[in-house]
Enzyme design. Structure first.
Site, PDB file in Angstrom:
ATOM      1  N   GLU A  93      59.246  29.123  52.095  1.00 53.86           N
ATOM      2  CA  GLU A  93      59.953  27.742  52.783  1.00 53.86           C
ATOM      3  C   GLU A  93      61.056  28.126  53.801  1.00 53.86           C
ATOM      4  O   GLU A  93      60.361  28.345  55.506  1.00 53.86           O
ATOM      5  CB  GLU A  93      59.132  26.822  52.586  1.00 53.86           C
ATOM      6  CG  GLU A  93      60.278  25.475  52.565  1.00 53.86           C
ATOM      7  CD  GLU A  93      60.751  24.574  52.054  1.00 53.86           C
ATOM      8  OE1 GLU A  93      61.867  23.907  52.493  1.00 53.86           O
ATOM      9  OE2 GLU A  93      60.326  24.538  50.513  1.00 53.86           O
ATOM     10  N   HIS A  94      61.849  28.530  52.673  1.00 52.90           N
ATOM     11  CA  HIS A  94      62.846  29.070  53.582  1.00 52.90           C
ATOM     12  C   HIS A  94      62.676  30.104  54.205  1.00 52.90           C
ATOM     13  O   HIS A  94      63.497  29.683  55.532  1.00 52.90           O
ATOM     14  CB  HIS A  94      63.898  29.558  52.704  1.00 52.90           C
ATOM     15  CG  HIS A  94      64.711  28.149  52.112  1.00 52.90           C
ATOM     16  ND1 HIS A  94      66.092  28.722  51.978  1.00 52.90           N
ATOM     17  CD2 HIS A  94      64.043  27.581  51.660  1.00 52.90           C
ATOM     18  CE1 HIS A  94      66.712  27.003  51.252  1.00 52.90           C
ATOM     19  NE2 HIS A  94      64.921  26.960  50.245  1.00 52.90           N
ATOM     20  N   HIS A 135      59.023  28.684  47.293  1.00 50.42           N
ATOM     21  CA  HIS A 135      59.768  28.098  48.051  1.00 50.42           C
ATOM     22  C   HIS A 135      60.825  28.720  48.727  1.00 50.42           C
ATOM     23  O   HIS A 135      61.031  28.231  50.287  1.00 50.42           O
ATOM     24  CB  HIS A 135      60.545  27.375  46.713  1.00 50.42           C
ATOM     25  CG  HIS A 135      62.041  26.825  47.171  1.00 50.42           C
ATOM     26  ND1 HIS A 135      62.781  26.949  47.087  1.00 50.42           N
ATOM     27  CD2 HIS A 135      62.207  25.727  48.410  1.00 50.42           C
ATOM     28  CE1 HIS A 135      64.208  26.466  48.194  1.00 50.42           C
ATOM     29  NE2 HIS A 135      63.448  25.465  47.613  1.00 50.42           N
TER      30      HIS A 135
END
Length: 461
Positions: free
Chosen positions: A84-85, A81
């Protein structure tokens, strides 16, 4: 006589054949649109799947990565995650502002999401702006800088996202239920990570994670809408070749996840005591893997039991007794296991009544099954919702991308509707006995007193 447009089509078709292996997976007329689903495998193992729908004026372009939170070690929890950012923070040719401004300038939408077994980055634009979307998203996936200063800045945003989730007990209880069922392993840990693991992640560790999981063999490009397959292939090939990522012509795409996993979580109970206005509960048990052929019958069972306003749980808990505003059941299928759960949010004083009713309904359906009328209604509801959920290009892109990544094949909507309609009452009753007949586990978030907490064991006895 050949028209100029015909010559252009022939040229792009020959170019697509020159750079990859192309197959028509579903012919025209078998999808929700009037076009075909086609797949090309490029050198380097990169797959490009498209669904052409000429009747719309939009297109959604996405790239799916074969990596999710279950691929993380305990120390790397949250890395997928976090990455992803970071892919939105800038490339060799674009700053973070350039990335967002490019899509905003054409009225498009761009986002990403991370799950336990995959990650997806996508942009939805007018069909005429598709080349821009392809260029921007491919640039993000292939040219991200992952600079230390960006890692430090984005850490704050991710910690705020974790805090936001913690402030929403109706969301947080599902993470707690995953931990209740899977324990301290990858599927039981939160996708976002924890404050401790996110604070411990460094730019070097995230870069290594990126290089390991984002090579072309782990990626699927999916595009749906008013698109031409050969043109999309040509543009994607140019983007990845320009980044030097299509060098190995013998590389094969990674296979869908496999393996066998037996989930045993009978009678487990986890309570997170918080000062909330409601108690949030999930009562559930092991479900089915997403490849299990019984998943169609389980889908019908789930719909009839807690999938709508006419479902048993909604009628018994809310309509007849007014004990909860939100009550529903759900299934989660992974490559090798699954979950079945019942969620309800209610006043703390009502939690035991709600749990008793939910447990009684699960036990009754496990022992006696559903009626033929309930099953017929659920089949109709499931077929209708399946088609209505595919009325935009974003949903179509999600469907073909996830299908390619998770199953390695495409199923037409007509075939899907046929499979749902073919579910028999005996199949639903059989899967009800197998799934609902198991001893459940329970996760609860709320301000329960000691005596109330002690009684929670009754729900999983």
């Amino acid at each position: 006589m050949t028209s100029p447009s015909s010559k252009a089509t022939a040229r792009t078709s020959s170019e697509a054949r020159a750079v990859g292996r192309t197959r028509t997976l579903l012919p025209a007329g078998t999808t929700t649109g009037t076009g075909a689903v086609r797949r090309t495998t490029l050198p380097g193992g990169l797959r490009v799947v498209t669904e052409t729908v000429p009747s719309v004026r939009s297109a959604t372009f996405g790239i799916w990565a074969h990596v999710g939170s279950r691929d993380e070690t305990p120390a790397l929890n949250g890395a997928t995650h976090y990455l992803e950012h970071l892919l939105f923070k800038g490339t060799r040719t674009r700053s973070a502002l350039d990335i967002s401004a490019a899509i905003d300038a054409v009225g498009g939408e761009m986002n990403a999401f991370t799950a336990k077994e995959y990650t997806c980055y996508y942009a939805r634009v007018l069909d005429t702006d598709l080349p821009l979307a392809i260029d921007v998203v491919c640039d993000m996936l292939t040219g991200s800088l992952i600079r230390a200063e960006d890692v430090d800045v984005e850490r704050g945003a991710i910690l705020e996202e974790i805090a936001m989730t913690e402030d929403d007990p109706g969301d947080c209880v599902h993470d707690l239920f995953a931990h209740t069922m899977f324990g301290d392993n990858a599927l039981g840990r939160p996708v976002l990570g924890t404050v401790d693991t996110v604070n411990a992640l460094t730019a070097d560790r995230i870069r290594r994670f990126y290089r390991k999981h984002y090579d072309p063999t782990h990626l699927v490009v999916a595009c749906a809408g008013n698109v031409d397959h050969d043109t999309v292939v040509r543009q994607v090939h140019a983007a990845f070749a320009g980044a030097g990522l299509l060098g190995d012509g013998n590389a094969e795409p990674i296979a869908p996840r496999g393996g066998r996993r037996t989930l045993r979580a009978a009678g487990r109970l986890e309570l997170l005591n918080r000062r909330t206005e409601q108690a949030h509960v999930v009562l559930g048990m092991p479900g089915l893997a997403r490849t299990d052929e019984r998943r169609w019958a389980l889908g019908v069972l789930n719909t009839a039991l807690g999938g709508g306003m006419s479902s048993r749980l909604f009628q018994e808990v809310r309509e007849k007794r007014g004990l909860a505003y939100s009550v529903y059941s759900y299934t989660s299928g992974f490559a090798d296991c699954g979950l079945f759960g019942v969620y309800a949010g209610c006043r703390p004083s009502q939690v035991h009544d709600v749990l008793r009713i939910c447990r009684d309904e699960l036990d009754q359906v496990a022992a006696q099954g559903l009626t033929d009328d309930e099953i017929a209604r659920a089949v109709g509801q499931l077929r209708g919702s399946a088609v209505l959920g595919l009325e935009d290009t974003g949903a179509l892109m999600n469907r073909i991308g996830k299908s390619e990544l998770c199953w390695g094949e495409q199923m037409s909507v007509d075939d899907m509707l046929t499979r749902i309609a073919a579910v028999t009452p005996d199949e639903v009753r059989s899967v009800a006995r197998d799934i609902l007949g198991q001893r459940p586990s329970l996760s609860v978030i709320g301000p329960l007193k000691d005596k109330q907490a002690a009684r929670l064991h009754d729900a999983v006895a």
